[in-house]
Every structure is written in structure tokens, then in C-alpha cells.
Design a protein around this motif. Sequence first.
Motif, short mmCIF file in Angstrom:
data_model
loop_
_atom_site.label_atom_id
_atom_site.label_comp_id
_atom_site.label_asym_id
_atom_site.label_seq_id
_atom_site.Cartn_x
_atom_site.Cartn_y
_atom_site.Cartn_z
N THR A 1 0.84 -1.20 0.00
CA THR A 1 0.00 0.00 0.00
C THR A 1 0.88 1.25 0.00
O THR A 1 0.65 2.18 -0.77
N LEU A 2 1.90 1.23 0.84
CA LEU A 2 2.82 2.36 0.92
C LEU A 2 3.50 2.60 -0.43
O LEU A 2 3.56 3.72 -0.93
N LEU A 3 3.96 1.48 -1.03
CA LEU A 3 4.61 1.59 -2.35
C LEU A 3 3.68 2.21 -3.37
O LEU A 3 4.06 3.07 -4.17
N ARG A 4 2.41 1.76 -3.34
CA ARG A 4 1.46 2.19 -4.37
C ARG A 4 0.95 3.62 -4.15
O ARG A 4 0.28 4.15 -5.03
N THR A 5 1.28 4.21 -3.01
CA THR A 5 0.94 5.63 -2.86
C THR A 5 1.88 6.49 -3.69
O THR A 5 1.56 7.61 -4.04
N PRO B 1 -4.72 6.14 -3.31
CA PRO B 1 -4.79 7.57 -2.96
C PRO B 1 -4.44 7.80 -1.49
O PRO B 1 -4.73 6.96 -0.64
N LEU B 2 -3.80 8.90 -1.24
CA LEU B 2 -3.45 9.26 0.14
C LEU B 2 -4.63 9.89 0.83
O LEU B 2 -5.34 10.70 0.24
N GLN B 3 -4.84 9.49 2.09
CA GLN B 3 -5.88 10.17 2.86
C GLN B 3 -5.28 11.31 3.65
O GLN B 3 -5.91 12.32 3.94
N ASP B 4 -4.00 11.13 3.97
CA ASP B 4 -3.35 12.10 4.82
C ASP B 4 -1.86 12.04 4.50
O ASP B 4 -1.36 11.01 4.06
N ASP C 1 5.68 17.17 -4.57
CA ASP C 1 4.57 16.37 -4.07
C ASP C 1 3.94 15.61 -5.25
O ASP C 1 3.54 16.22 -6.24
N VAL C 2 3.86 14.28 -5.14
CA VAL C 2 3.29 13.52 -6.26
C VAL C 2 1.83 13.88 -6.49
O VAL C 2 1.31 13.74 -7.60
N ALA C 3 1.15 14.37 -5.45
CA ALA C 3 -0.27 14.70 -5.59
C ALA C 3 -0.48 15.87 -6.53
O ALA C 3 -1.55 16.01 -7.11
N SER C 4 0.57 16.71 -6.72
CA SER C 4 0.38 17.88 -7.57
C SER C 4 0.79 17.60 -9.01
O SER C 4 0.61 18.43 -9.89
#
Lengths: 287, 201
Positions: free
Chosen positions: A12-16, A22-25, A34-37
Motif C-alpha cells: 500500500t505504501l509503495l502504491r501511494t 490515494p493518500l488520505q493524509d 509532491d506527487v499529488a500535484s
Amino acid sequence: MLLGPSGCGKSTLLRTVNRLVPLQDGRVLLDEADVASADVTTLRRSIGYAIQEVGLFAHMTVGENVAIVPALLAWERSRVAARIDELLNLVHLDPHRYRDRYPRELSGGEQQRVGVARAIAARPPVLLMDEPFGAVDAIVRASLQEETRQIARTLQTTILFVTHDVDEALRLADRLVVLRDGKVEQYDTPLAILSAPATPYVGRLLDADDVIRRLSLLRVRDAMVPGTSDATIPEIAADASLRDALDAFLSGAETLAVRAGASRIGTIAYENVRRALRAPDAAGTLP
Amino acid sequence: MSLPHLLAHVQTHVALSAAALSAGTALGVPLGVLAARLRGSRGAILGLVNVGRVIPSLAVLTFVVPILGVGFKPALVALALLAIPPIAINTDLGLRGVPPAALDVARGVGMTAMQAFARVEWPLALPVVLTGVRTAAIEVIASATLAAFVGAGGLGEYILRGLQAGDPALLLAGAGSVALLALAAEFTLTLAARRAGERTA
């Protein structure tokens, strides 16, 4: 290297990292971004991805499988063809024999090799590997591990690697994260973790006592590289144990000169101690 | 009835079957994709689709004729309804049978949802879809004999007239031709499914 039992959250950690989960926090930073951006498809195409089930596309040839990311990135045809051959050579599969075959004609080990080739096809700076050698026998696994090490070194690729295999972790990791129930138990170099497990759980998981005992049975003489050395580097006795050498490395030494009697007969480095760990029955052959 | 007549009726039979099969594919595949995608509605979609199989085609014809009149159209509707279920069911089956690892990698290497479908899911599901098309084709060809009841022609004419006139030669010409057509369809579509599947199977 992420190490832990099944269900501890390492996959799960790897796949974030490539946002398959998806990350919750919190945040995942790649090169301080930041990969989210990032745009999710661009992000994923720049990160290699190899998994235990391999997931080769059964309707495509080996070559087409390997070239999937270059195809998505719309590389030129001639460049893709050259890259396929280069990659197959890199994972020790003869391009002429394998390029046009289909995955079902391949052995498990060959499929894993194709999976690795596919993951590194577009020269990603970061590679995610989720137990990539979990489904092959020990001998094939050992050679795949060694090849992966070399590939990572030559290509300067950072690999985030998930495993539940302690030997694999000790063999391959530069830095090791031990996970349990979704929490980080310890994060350090493998040998530092072995010599000072942060929790009893880490000690048990790595069988640290046993490994340290093995190291104390091995002599520096047997693990060193023969040759001359710079006069300025610190010394260790040829008959000292690898445990002693490890202590010296953990307290900051990079290389030690090995002294036997009045002369220096070789050198030993951290890597040599680690190599000695890779021979599982080495301790058994010594008194 | 002579040989030129027979060929004309074979032609009508084939045209009607092909049209019904095309319509059935055009509707059945999207329904199957929807069923595989919307897990919650899967039972509802496939259940609805199956109604087409449960209602006898003859009954469908009697419902449709008052609306569309006699001839080609009502026959086409009844046969298309018959073709949809096997195609939709096999499309759903084929898509759900795609290995999860292949899908995981497809997403992991950065395919968009459309790319993953077009490059990975659909080609891997295709052999199963084609098996559904084959089943549908055989059912349609056999049932297209009913078209004769609504004046759409086809090989059913021979069977009808053979029955009315008590002429076994006519019956045999009609039934035999239908069987040959069905066998030909079976053979062609089995080959197609095998070609699509030979790499993956």
C-alpha cells in the motif's frame, strides 16, 4: 527497501508513490515535489513499476510489452526497436529469440525479466518493485537480484522495493524500512538495524541475534580484499571477527586496512561484510 | 420451388441473420461493458438482457408485428433480441476475466482509462466476446426460419410450405440449408475466436 510480513501495509505504501492508492493524509515527495500535484499519467509514465504477478499483457509480444511505456510516450519507431533490443540484452534475454514471442511461451523467470525490462524501458529515475522476484525459484531469484542491483547502479535508478523475504532485504537494501501493522518500526542501513534492532519485533523478524552470531564467527581475513592500502586509513586485525569490523563501520569508518603481524595484507569495506552475509552457510564451515 | 428460388431464399436468410447479428452485437457489447463496469447494476442489466432469451421469438413477433407491420423489420427486431443475451453475457464475462495484474500494470505504467480499455482489456476479452457472437449467430440462423411467418422470406418458407404440402423434399431443402448455414457460421466464428485467442490462451 520496505520489509514486513504480509498485511503490514508495505505494498500500500509503495502504491501511494505512483498514486495507485490515494493518500488520505500526509504527502509523498519525489525529488521534493509532491506527487499529488503532478499529472497522474505523466507521473506514472516517469516511474517504473514491476510486480510479483508480473502482469505481462498476454496479447502482446515480449517486445510490445517491453515497449509499452515508450509507446505511450510516442517515441519514434526506430528508437523503440533499438530500445527493446537493448533492454532484452540488459536482462539477459537474446532479443532475436525473445522479441517476437508471447508471454505464455516464457518460463516464470523469463517473464519476471521481461517485467523488469518493461519497468525500466523509458529510463525512469525511480522504480517501484513489489516483490518482483517472489514467484521464481531461489536460484533464478538470486541471479535476478544481482542483475537488478547492477542495473540500478548502472542506470542510477532509485528503487523502492517491497519484500517479505529477510534475506532479500539484507542482500539488496541500501536502506531498510521495517514495517509492522502499517507503522515504521525502524529505518536504517541493514547492518545498523541488525546490530541494534529498535524493537524486539525487529530483532525477531531479522533473526538479528543469529546474524550477528554468524558475523562474530567469521574472520576479517576471509572477507577482505587482498592488496595494498593507504597508510592513513584505520586498521583492523586479520583475525578479528566481522562483528568487530561492523562496529568500526557503524562508528564511521568507510574502509579498514587489514593487518596480519607486521604487514598490511588487504582492505575491508562495509560491502565486504555484507557480501559475507550473503553466503548463508558460511558460518557453518568455520569452527 | 427450384434452385434459383432456393439461392434467393438463402440470400434473404443470410441478410436477415447478418443484420440481426450486427444489431445484437452493437447493443450487446455496450451492455456487457456496462455490466462489467457498474458492478452494482450488473445483475439488473444481465437480467434484463436475459428476458430477450426467455421470451420465445414467435411471441416477440406477434408483439412487434402490430407496431412495425409484417416483413423484414419485425423479424429483425425479434432476432436481434435473441442475439443480445449471449453477446452481452460473454462481453461481461470476458472483461471480468482480464487478469487483475494486467489491469494494475496498465494503470501503473500510466495508461488513461480509455487506453487501458483499448490496449489491454478489450483485446484480452475479445476471444470470449467472439464465442458469444458465435452462440448468437447459431441461434439467430436457426430462428430466422420464423421470419417466414411474418412474410420476411428466408429458408423458413421451405419449411412452412413443406409442412403445408406434406412435401418432405421441401422440408429437407429448407432444414438442410439452415443447418449448413449454421455450421458455416460456427466454423468461421470458431476460427476467428481462436485466432484472437491463440496468443492469450
